[in-house]
Design a protein around this motif. Structure first.
Motif, PDB file in Angstrom:
ATOM      1  N   THR A 159       0.831  -1.205   0.000  1.00 20.75           N
ATOM      2  CA  THR A 159       0.000   0.000   0.000  1.00 20.75           C
ATOM      3  C   THR A 159       0.864   1.254   0.000  1.00 20.75           C
ATOM      4  N   LYS A 160       1.897   1.267   0.834  1.00 21.50           N
ATOM      5  CA  LYS A 160       2.808   2.417   0.870  1.00 21.50           C
ATOM      6  C   LYS A 160       3.530   2.585  -0.465  1.00 21.50           C
ATOM      7  N   ARG A 161       3.931   1.479  -1.074  1.00 16.64           N
ATOM      8  CA  ARG A 161       4.618   1.535  -2.369  1.00 16.64           C
ATOM      9  C   ARG A 161       3.703   2.109  -3.445  1.00 16.64           C
ATOM     10  N   ASN A 162       2.429   1.724  -3.428  1.00 18.16           N
ATOM     11  CA  ASN A 162       1.489   2.218  -4.440  1.00 18.16           C
ATOM     12  C   ASN A 162       1.200   3.709  -4.291  1.00 18.16           C
ATOM     13  N   LEU A 163       1.376   4.256  -3.087  1.00 19.90           N
ATOM     14  CA  LEU A 163       1.151   5.680  -2.871  1.00 19.90           C
ATOM     15  C   LEU A 163       2.333   6.541  -3.316  1.00 19.90           C
ATOM     16  N   MET A 164       3.482   5.914  -3.590  1.00 21.36           N
ATOM     17  CA  MET A 164       4.681   6.658  -3.989  1.00 21.36           C
ATOM     18  C   MET A 164       4.662   6.984  -5.481  1.00 21.36           C
ATOM     19  N   ASP A 165       5.500   7.965  -5.855  1.00 24.13           N
ATOM     20  CA  ASP A 165       5.705   8.271  -7.266  1.00 24.13           C
ATOM     21  C   ASP A 165       6.383   7.089  -7.939  1.00 24.13           C
ATOM     22  N   GLU A 166       6.227   6.983  -9.245  1.00 27.19           N
ATOM     23  CA  GLU A 166       6.834   5.879  -9.994  1.00 27.19           C
ATOM     24  C   GLU A 166       8.354   5.847  -9.823  1.00 27.19           C
ATOM     25  N   ASP A 167       8.980   7.015  -9.786  1.00 21.42           N
ATOM     26  CA  ASP A 167      10.440   7.077  -9.660  1.00 21.42           C
ATOM     27  C   ASP A 167      10.914   6.606  -8.291  1.00 21.42           C
ATOM     28  N   ASP A 168      10.088   6.785  -7.278  1.00 16.73           N
ATOM     29  CA  ASP A 168      10.486   6.456  -5.906  1.00 16.73           C
ATOM     30  C   ASP A 168      10.226   5.004  -5.536  1.00 16.73           C
ATOM     31  N   LYS A 169       9.403   4.314  -6.303  1.00 11.70           N
ATOM     32  CA  LYS A 169       9.034   2.938  -5.943  1.00 11.70           C
ATOM     33  C   LYS A 169      10.238   2.012  -5.910  1.00 11.70           C
ATOM     34  N   ASP A 170      11.157   2.157  -6.863  1.00  9.27           N
ATOM     35  CA  ASP A 170      12.327   1.277  -6.898  1.00  9.27           C
ATOM     36  C   ASP A 170      13.312   1.596  -5.786  1.00  9.27           C
ATOM     37  N   ALA A 171      13.308   2.841  -5.311  1.00  8.25           N
ATOM     38  CA  ALA A 171      14.255   3.258  -4.273  1.00  8.25           C
ATOM     39  C   ALA A 171      13.668   3.158  -2.867  1.00  8.25           C
ATOM     40  N   MET A 172      12.487   2.565  -2.741  1.00  5.75           N
ATOM     41  CA  MET A 172      11.839   2.461  -1.429  1.00  5.75           C
ATOM     42  C   MET A 172      12.696   1.624  -0.475  1.00  5.75           C
ATOM     43  N   THR A 173      12.857   2.135   0.736  1.00  2.00           N
ATOM     44  CA  THR A 173      13.607   1.443   1.780  1.00  2.00           C
ATOM     45  C   THR A 173      12.682   1.213   2.969  1.00  2.00           C
ATOM     46  N   VAL A 174      12.733   0.017   3.531  1.00  3.60           N
ATOM     47  CA  VAL A 174      11.965  -0.281   4.729  1.00  3.60           C
ATOM     48  C   VAL A 174      12.898  -0.111   5.926  1.00  3.60           C
ATOM     49  N   SER A 175      12.528   0.780   6.828  1.00  2.90           N
ATOM     50  CA  SER A 175      13.314   1.036   8.024  1.00  2.90           C
ATOM     51  C   SER A 175      12.687   0.254   9.182  1.00  2.90           C
ATOM     52  N   LEU A 176      13.463  -0.650   9.749  1.00  3.49           N
ATOM     53  CA  LEU A 176      12.987  -1.433  10.885  1.00  3.49           C
ATOM     54  C   LEU A 176      13.505  -0.798  12.165  1.00  3.49           C
ATOM     55  N   LYS A 177      12.578  -0.361  12.999  1.00  2.65           N
ATOM     56  CA  LYS A 177      12.934   0.201  14.303  1.00  2.65           C
ATOM     57  C   LYS A 177      12.563  -0.848  15.347  1.00  2.65           C
ATOM     58  N   VAL A 178      13.563  -1.639  15.691  1.00  2.00           N
ATOM     59  CA  VAL A 178      13.353  -2.795  16.554  1.00  2.00           C
ATOM     60  C   VAL A 178      13.889  -2.481  17.939  1.00  2.00           C
ATOM     61  N   ASP A 179      13.082  -2.730  18.951  1.00  2.00           N
ATOM     62  CA  ASP A 179      13.509  -2.547  20.331  1.00  2.00           C
ATOM     63  C   ASP A 179      14.694  -3.457  20.612  1.00  2.00           C
TER      64      ASP A 179
END
Length: 161
Positions: free
Chosen positions: A103-123
């Motif tokens: 869902t987050k990827r689909n909300l991004m611009d086409e140019d940004d989809k390939d550069a999407m990074t998932v940030s894990l904030k783990v305790d």
């Protein structure tokens, strides 16, 4: 010779509103600069581990954040004491990670989809099992760029005595 006549009406002069637009725009500009948009309201305990090789992510708009940790005291009655996953502003099961990322990827611009990074904030006190499950869901969602968020410091302090 003429005499000067005094007005004895006692009326107050009208208030000048010429500078009112300037004041309004100054206030508008101040609040636009001073206001911070909140990212997510944490519902979990999230004490990040320390690391000495810390690097900032370049563009925040290309980052999707997932939080992992125990529920904070306000939410322990609802979610228990075991580690949970927070996606955005809500606690969700691990199976919802793939849908959330897509869902987050689909909300991004086409140019940004390939550069999407998932940030894990783990305790830092979380178990590895839930992290492994989240990483498997990310693989299934083809979200292969992952970063782990930490604070700068001495990594040896992460070890429990």
């Amino acid at each position: 010779m003429s005499k000067f006549k005094k007005k004895k009406s006692g009326e107050l002069p009208a208030v000048s509103t010429a500078s009112l637009p300037d004041i309004v725009f100054m206030l508008l500009f101040f609040f636009m600069v001073a206001t911070v948009m909140r990212d997510d309201e944490l519902q979990i305990e999230n004490k990040l581990p320390q690391a000495n090789q810390v690097e900032k992510l370049a563009e925040k708009k290309k980052v999707v954040t997932i939080y992992i940790g125990k529920p904070s005291p306000n939410f322990q009655k609802t979610y228990g004491l075991t580690e949970v996953v927070q996606l955005g502003d809500k606690i969700a099961p691990v199976s919802d990670v793939q849908t959330f990322v897509n869902t987050k990827r689909n909300l991004m611009d086409e140019d940004d989809k390939d550069a999407m990074t998932v940030s894990l904030k783990v305790d830092q006190n979380s178990q590895v099992g839930i992290l492994t499950d989240v990483k498997q869901e990310l693989r299934d969602a083809y979200a292969l760029k992952i970063s782990y968020t930490s604070v700068e410091g001495d990594p040896l302090k992460n070890l429990k005595n």
